[in-house]
Motif scaffolding. Structure first.
Motif, short mmCIF file in Angstrom:
data_model
loop_
_atom_site.label_atom_id
_atom_site.label_comp_id
_atom_site.label_asym_id
_atom_site.label_seq_id
_atom_site.Cartn_x
_atom_site.Cartn_y
_atom_site.Cartn_z
N THR A 135 -67.80 -45.32 -15.06
CA THR A 135 -66.75 -44.50 -14.42
C THR A 135 -67.18 -43.87 -13.10
OG1 THR A 135 -67.46 -42.60 -15.75
CG2 THR A 135 -65.68 -43.94 -16.64
N THR A 136 -68.41 -44.15 -12.66
CA THR A 136 -68.90 -43.59 -11.40
C THR A 136 -68.46 -44.45 -10.22
OG1 THR A 136 -70.84 -42.62 -12.46
CG2 THR A 136 -70.99 -43.00 -10.09
N PRO A 137 -67.91 -43.87 -9.16
CA PRO A 137 -67.48 -44.68 -8.01
C PRO A 137 -68.66 -45.33 -7.28
CG PRO A 137 -67.27 -42.33 -7.53
CD PRO A 137 -67.61 -42.44 -8.98
N ARG A 138 -68.33 -46.34 -6.51
CA ARG A 138 -69.35 -47.07 -5.74
C ARG A 138 -69.94 -46.17 -4.67
NH1 ARG A 138 -66.11 -50.65 -3.76
NH2 ARG A 138 -66.54 -52.40 -5.16
N GLY A 139 -71.27 -46.28 -4.47
CA GLY A 139 -71.93 -45.52 -3.42
C GLY A 139 -71.56 -46.03 -2.04
N LYS A 140 -71.60 -45.15 -1.05
CA LYS A 140 -71.18 -45.53 0.31
C LYS A 140 -72.35 -45.75 1.26
CE LYS A 140 -66.61 -43.32 0.23
NZ LYS A 140 -66.57 -43.04 -1.19
N ALA A 150 -80.09 -43.87 -9.64
CA ALA A 150 -80.08 -43.76 -11.10
C ALA A 150 -79.47 -42.44 -11.55
CB ALA A 150 -81.50 -43.91 -11.64
N GLN A 151 -79.77 -41.37 -10.85
CA GLN A 151 -79.21 -40.07 -11.23
C GLN A 151 -77.71 -40.04 -11.03
OE1 GLN A 151 -81.23 -36.05 -10.89
NE2 GLN A 151 -80.06 -36.07 -8.98
N ARG A 152 -77.25 -40.63 -9.94
CA ARG A 152 -75.81 -40.66 -9.64
C ARG A 152 -75.06 -41.51 -10.66
NH1 ARG A 152 -73.10 -44.27 -6.68
NH2 ARG A 152 -74.99 -45.18 -5.77
N ARG A 153 -75.63 -42.64 -11.05
CA ARG A 153 -74.90 -43.58 -11.90
C ARG A 153 -75.19 -43.40 -13.40
NH1 ARG A 153 -71.72 -46.61 -9.17
NH2 ARG A 153 -71.02 -47.33 -11.22
N GLU A 157 -81.56 -37.68 -16.91
CA GLU A 157 -82.61 -38.09 -17.87
C GLU A 157 -83.04 -39.53 -17.65
OE1 GLU A 157 -82.39 -35.44 -21.90
OE2 GLU A 157 -81.41 -37.39 -21.89
N VAL A 158 -82.10 -40.42 -17.52
CA VAL A 158 -82.44 -41.83 -17.28
C VAL A 158 -83.21 -41.96 -15.97
CG1 VAL A 158 -81.51 -44.14 -16.83
CG2 VAL A 158 -80.51 -42.72 -18.63
N ALA A 159 -82.81 -41.18 -14.96
CA ALA A 159 -83.49 -41.25 -13.66
C ALA A 159 -84.93 -40.76 -13.76
CB ALA A 159 -82.72 -40.43 -12.62
N SER A 160 -85.13 -39.61 -14.40
CA SER A 160 -86.46 -38.99 -14.37
C SER A 160 -87.41 -39.54 -15.43
CB SER A 160 -86.33 -37.47 -14.54
OG SER A 160 -85.73 -37.16 -15.78
N LEU A 161 -86.89 -40.19 -16.46
CA LEU A 161 -87.75 -40.76 -17.49
C LEU A 161 -87.84 -42.28 -17.36
CD1 LEU A 161 -86.69 -38.62 -20.59
CD2 LEU A 161 -88.75 -38.38 -19.20
N ALA A 162 -86.70 -42.97 -17.51
CA ALA A 162 -86.71 -44.43 -17.54
C ALA A 162 -86.99 -45.05 -16.17
CB ALA A 162 -85.39 -44.96 -18.11
N MET A 163 -86.21 -44.67 -15.15
CA MET A 163 -86.36 -45.31 -13.84
C MET A 163 -87.64 -44.86 -13.14
SD MET A 163 -84.05 -47.52 -13.72
CE MET A 163 -84.05 -48.11 -12.03
N ASP A 164 -88.04 -43.61 -13.34
CA ASP A 164 -89.32 -43.14 -12.82
C ASP A 164 -90.45 -44.00 -13.39
OD1 ASP A 164 -91.01 -40.46 -11.82
OD2 ASP A 164 -91.85 -41.39 -13.61
N SER A 165 -90.43 -44.23 -14.71
CA SER A 165 -91.47 -45.03 -15.37
C SER A 165 -91.42 -46.48 -14.91
CB SER A 165 -91.29 -44.97 -16.89
OG SER A 165 -91.41 -43.64 -17.35
N LEU A 166 -90.22 -47.02 -14.76
CA LEU A 166 -90.08 -48.42 -14.34
C LEU A 166 -90.68 -48.62 -12.95
CD1 LEU A 166 -88.98 -51.22 -15.05
CD2 LEU A 166 -86.80 -50.54 -14.01
N CYS A 167 -90.41 -47.69 -12.05
CA CYS A 167 -90.97 -47.80 -10.70
C CYS A 167 -92.50 -47.72 -10.72
CB CYS A 167 -90.41 -46.70 -9.79
SG CYS A 167 -88.71 -46.99 -9.28
N ARG A 168 -93.03 -46.91 -11.63
CA ARG A 168 -94.48 -46.82 -11.76
C ARG A 168 -95.05 -48.10 -12.36
NH1 ARG A 168 -96.86 -41.74 -12.03
NH2 ARG A 168 -97.79 -41.97 -14.10
N GLY A 169 -94.34 -48.68 -13.33
CA GLY A 169 -94.82 -49.89 -13.98
C GLY A 169 -94.78 -51.11 -13.10
N VAL A 170 -93.74 -51.24 -12.28
CA VAL A 170 -93.57 -52.44 -11.43
C VAL A 170 -94.27 -52.26 -10.09
CG1 VAL A 170 -91.90 -53.94 -10.27
CG2 VAL A 170 -91.39 -53.03 -12.55
N PHE A 171 -94.06 -51.11 -9.45
CA PHE A 171 -94.53 -50.90 -8.07
C PHE A 171 -95.68 -49.89 -7.95
CE2 PHE A 171 -90.19 -52.43 -7.61
CZ PHE A 171 -90.30 -53.34 -6.56
N GLU A 191 -73.49 -52.98 -7.98
CA GLU A 191 -72.62 -51.86 -7.64
C GLU A 191 -71.73 -52.21 -6.46
OE1 GLU A 191 -72.99 -47.09 -6.89
OE2 GLU A 191 -74.09 -48.39 -5.52
N GLN A 192 -72.32 -52.86 -5.44
CA GLN A 192 -71.54 -53.19 -4.25
C GLN A 192 -70.41 -54.18 -4.56
OE1 GLN A 192 -72.01 -51.72 -1.10
NE2 GLN A 192 -73.26 -50.43 -2.43
#
Length: 477
Positions: A135-140, A150-153, A157-171, A191-192
């Motif tokens: 239900t979140t609109p497309r970013g501009k 991640a926080q916007r969409r 919690e998902v941003a600070s736990l899951a996506m934070d960890s994913l960025c650390r694991g991959v990059f 999203e686009q």
């Protein structure tokens, strides 16, 4: 053709570029130049006690998508099918991944049912994050940090736990600095195109890979999540080297490139210290920052763009324990920066690839160290001794996995500036580089992890595309 192509860098990207150049119907003369004495770049496998295999860099390759299929095709072309160790879809290493939060391991939800169940460390079932996403609109904005996206969409919690960890694991990077457009282009494009990441991923899932082989069909049928090679992933660059030599490619090791200069009629002079090479075209598969220091004055704008692509260091600590057991079975776990600024995660190597445990078998895990902890130490000029890194890794294994006995075997390697960071606006740097190469018609093509993906599949694909551009006589990268 009568052309000479010099490929800079003997990592997997440069090897892949050389491979595809050498297999052309009318191949150019190819010279691969590597500064160190070994090929393979960050892919390195070593044997330990009892013939156990320890990966000092990447340890498993994903077969998914068109890129995963192309890598499997390469494996078959090199005659390595019988060496492949798959992780099938029903295996614990395929099904179970964990987050270490609040001093405990938490299984990440898998399957549709998991989305509706309470799943610590998240305070609510992830279904609610999915509902918010739909239900979140497309970013501009033309780009956004991974954290902001991640926080916007999906919520904080998902941003600070899951996506934070994913960025650390991959990059091994910071989600508040990395670009969603460049690090996770499929999420950005979903999203686009579809206004929703979930809708975009669902609707885009039907496009199958274009290449086919018996190995690809097997991987699809058995739903492989990843694969390795019996003797370690370094078997792949070693096989590429053997193949290149058989195809007449000249491979120079221990020959650091000192500079590039443009000669009359657009040819390159590649300086190697006490000797030089002439080239009609150069494929650069060295890090962007390295290439920026080699370019001539005429390419100063390109050098400036490339010099702004940073990279971070990672310490890889391989540990083996005799008679020990893991508290859980899975691929491994990631650690958000809020939990531990220095430990990125721990891979449970023995779960995915028990065939590499050696004899007698010992439990193998790999602790990845990096993040702000390592960056701060580097910035201070601190001595990053093997002992310091070993202590950090053993403490993490003891605290997070209960492996309190001393390991029977330990390997410590600090990989300096090994993972490029696609920070906010990375796409603009690539656009500037592409436009410069096109406008000046420079016979230079860019490949490697600095540009459009850091995974092994991405690097192999970048080499393949670089070769295709050279063979198509396109003068730019």
């Amino acid at each position: 053709m009568g052309r000479t192509v010099v490929v800079l860098g003997g990592g997997i990207s440069g090897l892949a570029a050389s491979y595809h150049l050498s297999r052309a119907p009318c191949p150019p003369k190819v010279v691969l130049v590597e500064g160190s004495e070994r090929l393979g770049g960050w892919i390195r496998s070593v044997r330990g006690p009892g013939d156990a295999i320890f990966e000092l860099g990447p340890r498993g390759i994903r077969p998914a998508g068109a890129l995963g299929a192309r890598t499997l095709l390469l494996v078959s072309e090199l005659g390595l099918d019988s060496e492949v160790l798959p992780v099938r879809g029903d295996h614990p290493a395929a099904q179970n991944r964990f987050l270490y939060v609040g001093g405990a391991l938490h299984a990440l939800p898998s399957g549709l049912r998991g989305l509706f169940r309470p799943s610590p460390p998240f305070s609510k079932p992830l279904f609610w994050a999915g509902l918010k996403e739909l239900t979140t609109p497309r970013g501009k904005d033309p780009d956004e940090t991974v954290h902001s996206f991640a926080q916007r969409r999906l919520g904080p919690e998902v941003a600070s736990l899951a996506m934070d960890s994913l960025c650390r694991g991959v990059f091994a990077g910071n989600s508040r600095e990395l670009s969603i457009r460049s690090c996770f282009p499929s999420l950005f494009q979903a999203e686009q195109t579809h206004r929703s990441v979930l809708l975009g991923l669902l609707l885009g899932a039907g496009r199958g890979p274009q290449v086919d082989s018996a190995l690809i069909r097997r991987a699809r049928a058995e739903r492989w999540s990843q694969w390795s090679l019996r003797g370690g992933l370094e078997t792949l660059p070693q096989a590429l080297n053997t193949h290149l030599t058989s195809r007449g490619v000249r491979v120079l090791r221990g020959q650091p490139v000192c500079g590039l200069s443009l000669q009359a009629e657009g040819h390159w002079k590649v300086s190697l210290g006490d000797s030089s090479l002439e080239a009609d075209h150069v494929v650069s598969a060295v890090p962007a920052s390295v290439l920026s220091r080699l370019l001539p004055a005429q390419a100063a704008p390109l050098a400036r763009a490339l010099s702004t692509i940073p990279a971070v260091s990672v310490a890889v600590v391989n540990l083996q324990y005799q008679g020990a057991r893991l508290p859980v079975q899975g691929f491994g776990h990631l650690v958000p920066s809020s939990e531990d600024p220095g430990v990125l995660g721990i891979v449970y190597d023995s779960v995915a690839f028990p065939e590499q445990d050696g004899s007698p078998p010992g439990l193998r895990v790999t602790v990845m160290l990096g993040g702000s902890w390592l960056q701060t130490l580097e910035a201070r000029g601190s001595v990053l001794s093997q002992e310091l890194l070993r202590q950090q890794a053993q403490h993490a294994a003891a605290t997070q996995l209960g492996l309190k006995e001393p390991p029977s075997h330990c390997l410590v390697h600090l990989h300096k500036n090994c993972i490029p960071q696609y920070t906010l606006g990375h796409w603009q740097k690539l656009e500037a580089a592409t436009q410069f190469l096109a406008s000046r018609r420079l016979p230079l093509t860019l490949a490697g992890a600095s540009y459009e993906g850091v995974a092994v599949n991405d690097c192999i694909e970048s080499g393949r595309q670089a070769a295709a551009r050279v063979l198509g006589s396109e003068p730019n990268g």
